[in-house]
Design a protein around this motif. Structure first.
Motif, PDB file in Angstrom:
ATOM      1  N   VAL A 130       0.656  -1.244   0.185  1.00 27.79           N
ATOM      2  CA  VAL A 130       0.019  -0.013   0.018  1.00 27.79           C
ATOM      3  C   VAL A 130       0.779   1.218   0.036  1.00 27.79           C
ATOM      4  CG1 VAL A 130      -1.737   1.253   1.258  1.00 27.79           C
ATOM      5  CG2 VAL A 130      -2.048  -1.157   1.173  1.00 27.79           C
ATOM      6  N   GLU A 131       1.839   1.282   0.813  1.00 28.03           N
ATOM      7  CA  GLU A 131       2.790   2.276   0.947  1.00 28.03           C
ATOM      8  C   GLU A 131       3.546   2.587  -0.428  1.00 28.03           C
ATOM      9  OE1 GLU A 131       5.844   3.162   4.340  1.00 28.03           O
ATOM     10  OE2 GLU A 131       6.806   1.781   2.942  1.00 28.03           O
ATOM     11  N   GLY A 132       3.909   1.718  -1.389  1.00 24.02           N
ATOM     12  CA  GLY A 132       4.565   1.968  -2.268  1.00 24.02           C
ATOM     13  C   GLY A 132       3.924   2.205  -3.487  1.00 24.02           C
ATOM     14  N   VAL A 133       2.510   1.475  -3.650  1.00 21.64           N
ATOM     15  CA  VAL A 133       1.899   1.824  -4.875  1.00 21.64           C
ATOM     16  C   VAL A 133       1.110   2.923  -4.710  1.00 21.64           C
ATOM     17  CG1 VAL A 133      -0.355   0.594  -4.436  1.00 21.64           C
ATOM     18  CG2 VAL A 133       0.388   0.261  -6.605  1.00 21.64           C
ATOM     19  N   SER A 134       0.861   3.247  -3.639  1.00 20.13           N
ATOM     20  CA  SER A 134      -0.047   4.666  -3.444  1.00 20.13           C
ATOM     21  C   SER A 134       0.708   5.915  -4.338  1.00 20.13           C
ATOM     22  CB  SER A 134      -0.161   4.783  -1.955  1.00 20.13           C
ATOM     23  OG  SER A 134       0.956   5.274  -1.208  1.00 20.13           O
ATOM     24  N   ALA A 135       1.894   5.936  -4.390  1.00 20.39           N
ATOM     25  CA  ALA A 135       2.694   7.029  -4.769  1.00 20.39           C
ATOM     26  C   ALA A 135       2.489   6.755  -6.474  1.00 20.39           C
ATOM     27  CB  ALA A 135       4.244   6.843  -4.281  1.00 20.39           C
ATOM     28  N   SER A 136       2.580   5.610  -7.028  1.00 19.61           N
ATOM     29  CA  SER A 136       2.172   5.614  -8.374  1.00 19.61           C
ATOM     30  C   SER A 136       0.861   5.795  -8.736  1.00 19.61           C
ATOM     31  CB  SER A 136       2.633   4.089  -8.837  1.00 19.61           C
ATOM     32  OG  SER A 136       1.707   3.080  -8.400  1.00 19.61           O
ATOM     33  N   VAL A 137      -0.077   5.706  -7.949  1.00 19.91           N
ATOM     34  CA  VAL A 137      -1.481   6.116  -8.319  1.00 19.91           C
ATOM     35  C   VAL A 137      -1.587   7.632  -8.220  1.00 19.91           C
ATOM     36  CG1 VAL A 137      -3.786   5.544  -7.609  1.00 19.91           C
ATOM     37  CG2 VAL A 137      -2.249   3.804  -7.765  1.00 19.91           C
ATOM     38  N   ASP A 138      -1.544   7.988  -7.091  1.00 18.37           N
ATOM     39  CA  ASP A 138      -1.956   9.503  -6.843  1.00 18.37           C
ATOM     40  C   ASP A 138      -0.624  10.195  -6.686  1.00 18.37           C
ATOM     41  OD1 ASP A 138      -1.101   8.883  -4.089  1.00 18.37           O
ATOM     42  OD2 ASP A 138      -3.480   8.794  -3.751  1.00 18.37           O
ATOM     43  N   GLY A 139       0.581   9.822  -6.603  1.00 17.47           N
ATOM     44  CA  GLY A 139       1.680  10.752  -6.417  1.00 17.47           C
ATOM     45  C   GLY A 139       2.273  10.957  -4.886  1.00 17.47           C
ATOM     46  N   LYS A 140       1.629  10.251  -4.045  1.00 20.25           N
ATOM     47  CA  LYS A 140       1.760  10.597  -2.674  1.00 20.25           C
ATOM     48  C   LYS A 140       2.046   9.169  -1.843  1.00 20.25           C
ATOM     49  CE  LYS A 140      -0.040  12.499   1.655  1.00 20.25           C
ATOM     50  NZ  LYS A 140      -1.089  13.631   2.241  1.00 20.25           N
ATOM     51  N   SER A 141       3.099   8.982  -1.083  1.00 18.49           N
ATOM     52  CA  SER A 141       3.393   7.599  -0.757  1.00 18.49           C
ATOM     53  C   SER A 141       2.698   7.395   0.678  1.00 18.49           C
ATOM     54  CB  SER A 141       4.871   7.166  -0.579  1.00 18.49           C
ATOM     55  OG  SER A 141       4.932   5.779   0.117  1.00 18.49           O
ATOM     56  N   GLU A 142       1.693   6.663   1.219  1.00 20.14           N
ATOM     57  CA  GLU A 142       1.218   6.848   2.293  1.00 20.14           C
ATOM     58  C   GLU A 142       0.198   5.579   2.677  1.00 20.14           C
ATOM     59  OE1 GLU A 142      -1.768   9.749   2.869  1.00 20.14           O
ATOM     60  OE2 GLU A 142      -2.920   9.392   0.825  1.00 20.14           O
ATOM     61  N   VAL A 143       0.038   5.184   3.885  1.00 19.49           N
ATOM     62  CA  VAL A 143      -0.945   4.210   4.169  1.00 19.49           C
ATOM     63  C   VAL A 143      -2.060   5.006   5.026  1.00 19.49           C
ATOM     64  CG1 VAL A 143      -1.184   1.858   5.489  1.00 19.49           C
ATOM     65  CG2 VAL A 143       0.829   2.472   4.329  1.00 19.49           C
ATOM     66  N   VAL A 144      -2.995   5.275   4.641  1.00 17.73           N
ATOM     67  CA  VAL A 144      -4.105   5.879   5.280  1.00 17.73           C
ATOM     68  C   VAL A 144      -4.582   5.310   6.696  1.00 17.73           C
ATOM     69  CG1 VAL A 144      -4.879   6.976   3.038  1.00 17.73           C
ATOM     70  CG2 VAL A 144      -5.956   4.966   4.022  1.00 17.73           C
ATOM     71  N   PRO A 145      -4.818   6.074   7.675  1.00 19.04           N
ATOM     72  CA  PRO A 145      -5.374   5.268   9.115  1.00 19.04           C
ATOM     73  C   PRO A 145      -6.512   4.286   8.740  1.00 19.04           C
ATOM     74  CG  PRO A 145      -5.170   7.839   9.168  1.00 19.04           C
ATOM     75  CD  PRO A 145      -4.897   7.519   7.406  1.00 19.04           C
ATOM     76  N   GLU A 146      -7.368   4.417   7.618  1.00 20.77           N
ATOM     77  CA  GLU A 146      -8.365   3.414   7.516  1.00 20.77           C
ATOM     78  C   GLU A 146      -7.892   1.935   7.227  1.00 20.77           C
ATOM     79  OE1 GLU A 146      -9.915   7.704   7.205  1.00 20.77           O
ATOM     80  OE2 GLU A 146      -8.293   6.666   6.303  1.00 20.77           O
ATOM     81  N   TRP A 147      -6.748   2.010   6.560  1.00 19.15           N
ATOM     82  CA  TRP A 147      -6.331   0.596   6.191  1.00 19.15           C
ATOM     83  C   TRP A 147      -6.220  -0.313   7.367  1.00 19.15           C
ATOM     84  CZ3 TRP A 147      -1.766  -2.056   7.260  1.00 19.15           C
ATOM     85  CH2 TRP A 147      -1.739  -3.411   6.628  1.00 19.15           C
TER      86      TRP A 147
END
Length: 323
Positions: free
Chosen positions: A81-98
């Motif tokens: 989640v941390e890695g692929v989020s950056a390729s989708v929306d440019g921001k590497s993160e794991v949202v609290p809801e995960w």
């Protein structure tokens, strides 16, 4: 035990893989029927036919080991989640809801591919693979599969197989900006195989918290791209099944994917970390090979893009309330 489906010329079979041969279930049973009967019944069936000569494994073509009743695909690896989020929306993160619950989506049970099959992707510039492990649900006497506890849900896991959730990342990214999906970025192909390994066979790999400590690797054209331990999931499989059953039901033949493992389990994660398309997206002729300890090897080849008939964009309507 290993359970498989296969084609032998114009004939097909369903049964056990015993050493280097396949042996059909007794009484003409199918994988779906054996899953419904449950793991204990499968052991009884195995004892009846294990000594039969069967057919050499090398002489048959393995099919997807199950015709899924449904396919739920989770996103259970924090590192992915941390890695692929950056390729989708440019921001590497794991949202609290995960962290609050093991999120999943339903994908298409009608486009399942087997070992060695070729995937036919849609129009995409960013074709990707996803290295996953899937739990296959079996029947449990006296249970309707609804609102299961984690312990009860674990007993519904008949076995495991390897899963490749093929992904068109550019299509997926567009869809998810509408806050729904993924849909057409995913549903063109899911590979399963090479067989179902029964849960008891993998019990020695369970750690103290119930996580499967097995190594998973993925290669593209024989180059190692990523590897991880499946025990790096945020939830063990029993808890994934329990969550899927909340105010719903899990049934024999349901397939539940773990979501992509971390550390290069897909190209999208690596693109997000690198900030560029390195390694490059998959292209026609590429061979993706997934190897998971205790489960075997699943190979898929990228075929030609299949253009679909065009559709016009949405019409901007007047929003009139009366004719």
């Amino acid at each position: 035990m290993r359970i498989a489906r296969w084609a032998d010329g114009e004939n097909s079979g369903e049964g056990f893989v015993v050493g280097d041969r396949v042996v059909a279930f007794p009484d003409g049973l199918t994988v779906a029927q054996v899953l419904t009967r449950g793991l204990d019944a499968a052991h009884d069936l195995y004892s009846r036919v294990a000594a039969h000569s069967g057919t050499a494994l090398a002489d048959v073509r393995l099919l997807a080991p199950v015709v899924p009743a449904s396919i739920r695909d989770f996103v259970a690896f924090e590192e992915h989640v941390e890695g692929v989020s950056a390729s989708v929306d440019g921001k590497s993160e794991v949202v609290p809801e995960w962290y609050q619950a093991p999120t999943f989506y339903f994908t298409n049970p009608h486009t399942v591919l087997g070992p060695g099959d070729t995937v036919s992707p849609p129009q995409t510039q960013r074709l990707d693979f996803e290295l996953e492990i899937a739990a296959v649900v079996g029947g449990v006497a006296g249970s309707d599969g609804a609102n299961l506890t984690a312990d009860a849900a674990a007993s519904h896991i008949f076995g495991y197989t390897i899963m490749n959730d093929w992904s068109a990342r550019d299509v997926q990214s567009r869809e998810m900006k509408v806050r729904l999906g993924p849909a057409k970025g995913k549903d063109f192909g899911t590979s399963l195989g090479p067989w179902i390994v029964t849960a008891d066979e993998l019990a020695p790999f369970l750690d103290a918290e119930g996580f499967l400590a097995i190594r998973a690797e993925v290669y593209v054209n024989d180059e190692l791209i990523g590897h991880d331990l499946v025990s790096n999931m945020g939830w063990p499989f029993g808890e994934l099944v329990a969550y899927a059953s909340r105010n719903a039901r899990v049934l024999p033949g349901d397939v539940l994917g773990s979501g992509t493992v971390g550390n290069g389990g897909c190209l999208g994660e690596l693109w997000g970390r690198a900030g560029e398309l390195t390694p490059p997206p998959l292209r026609e002729g590429d061979v993706v090979r997934m190897r998971v300890e205790g489960l075997g090897e699943l190979v898929g080849t990228v075929g030609a893009i299949v253009p679909a008939p065009p559709l016009p964009p949405a019409r901007e309507r007047s929003r009139a309330r009366h004719r």
